[in-house]
Motif scaffolding. Structure first.
Motif, mmCIF file in Angstrom:
data_model
loop_
_atom_site.group_PDB
_atom_site.id
_atom_site.type_symbol
_atom_site.label_atom_id
_atom_site.label_comp_id
_atom_site.label_asym_id
_atom_site.label_seq_id
_atom_site.Cartn_x
_atom_site.Cartn_y
_atom_site.Cartn_z
ATOM 1 N N LEU A 28 0.919 -1.321 -0.010
ATOM 2 C CA LEU A 28 0.077 0.038 -0.016
ATOM 3 C C LEU A 28 0.928 1.176 -0.006
ATOM 4 N N LEU A 29 1.172 1.775 -1.281
ATOM 5 C CA LEU A 29 2.054 3.038 -1.281
ATOM 6 C C LEU A 29 0.870 4.195 -1.266
ATOM 7 N N ASP A 30 -0.217 4.133 -1.901
ATOM 8 C CA ASP A 30 -1.382 5.007 -1.949
ATOM 9 C C ASP A 30 -2.605 4.265 -2.064
ATOM 10 N N CYS A 43 -14.326 -1.959 -3.240
ATOM 11 C CA CYS A 43 -13.856 -1.031 -1.751
ATOM 12 C C CYS A 43 -12.747 -0.314 -2.431
ATOM 13 N N ARG A 44 -12.426 0.644 -1.380
ATOM 14 C CA ARG A 44 -11.104 1.235 -1.620
ATOM 15 C C ARG A 44 -10.198 1.267 -0.269
ATOM 16 N N VAL A 45 -9.125 1.137 -0.443
ATOM 17 C CA VAL A 45 -8.296 1.234 0.946
ATOM 18 C C VAL A 45 -7.315 2.471 0.664
ATOM 19 N N LYS A 97 -5.315 5.802 2.756
ATOM 20 C CA LYS A 97 -4.805 6.407 4.041
ATOM 21 C C LYS A 97 -5.668 7.744 4.581
ATOM 22 N N SER A 98 -5.717 7.828 5.802
ATOM 23 C CA SER A 98 -6.624 8.861 6.201
ATOM 24 C C SER A 98 -5.598 9.290 7.655
ATOM 25 N N ARG A 99 -6.382 10.527 8.135
ATOM 26 C CA ARG A 99 -5.548 10.850 9.332
ATOM 27 C C ARG A 99 -5.796 9.753 10.466
ATOM 28 N N ALA A 100 -6.562 8.790 10.407
ATOM 29 C CA ALA A 100 -6.719 8.095 11.655
ATOM 30 C C ALA A 100 -5.916 6.622 11.133
ATOM 31 N N GLY A 101 -5.444 6.750 9.695
ATOM 32 C CA GLY A 101 -4.770 5.331 9.572
ATOM 33 C C GLY A 101 -5.316 4.715 8.372
ATOM 34 N N TRP A 102 -4.988 3.517 8.071
ATOM 35 C CA TRP A 102 -5.677 3.057 6.608
ATOM 36 C C TRP A 102 -7.004 2.495 7.037
ATOM 37 N N THR A 103 -7.884 3.014 5.962
ATOM 38 C CA THR A 103 -9.353 2.863 6.127
ATOM 39 C C THR A 103 -9.803 2.058 4.953
ATOM 40 N N VAL A 104 -10.778 1.098 5.104
ATOM 41 C CA VAL A 104 -11.455 0.277 3.733
ATOM 42 C C VAL A 104 -12.770 0.959 3.986
#
Length: 117
Positions: free
Chosen positions: A18-20, A44-46, A48-55
């Motif tokens: 997961l680079l992006d 679905c999309r994985v 990066k958010s402020r809270a961490g990686w999000t699905v």
């Protein structure tokens, strides 16, 4: 480097770094394409958010489940299993941690350190 282990039935598991942000789906232009009829074209999309990686579910027909629970969006933790159709994505936040071995002092070392106190 965080990554997903992609487990599609009757196929060898594969690792996706997961680079992006990546979209997981049944057809291109999804970055991670899985051969699973129960998976939507853009499932679905994985990211990066402020809270961490999000699905995030992208309005899929069969839904996205994390730990057996249907989710619209979910902040991933190390080891989370994301089920889409019959495919399971395992999120690994820090694969380096998996190979570290805790060092335990021997009983003799523990006793000798107590005597010094």
């Amino acid at each position: 480097m965080p990554h997903l282990i992609v487990n599609v039935p009757n196929q060898e598991p594969r690792r996706v770094e997961l680079l992006d942000a990546v979209v997981v789906g049944r057809l291109a232009p999804a970055e991670v394409v899985v051969a699973d009829a129960k998976v939507s074209r853009r499932h679905c999309r994985v990211s990066k958010s402020r809270a961490g990686w999000t699905v995030t579910d992208l309005g899929s027909s069969n839904g996205t489940r994390v730990g057996g629970h249907l989710v619209k969006a979910h902040v991933l933790r190390d080891g989370d299993r994301v089920a889409i159709g019959r495919t399971v994505l395992v999120f690994e936040a820090d694969p380096q941690k998996k190979f570290s071995v805790p060092v335990r002092r021997s009983a003799r070392e523990r006793l000798s350190s107590r005597k010094r106190r």
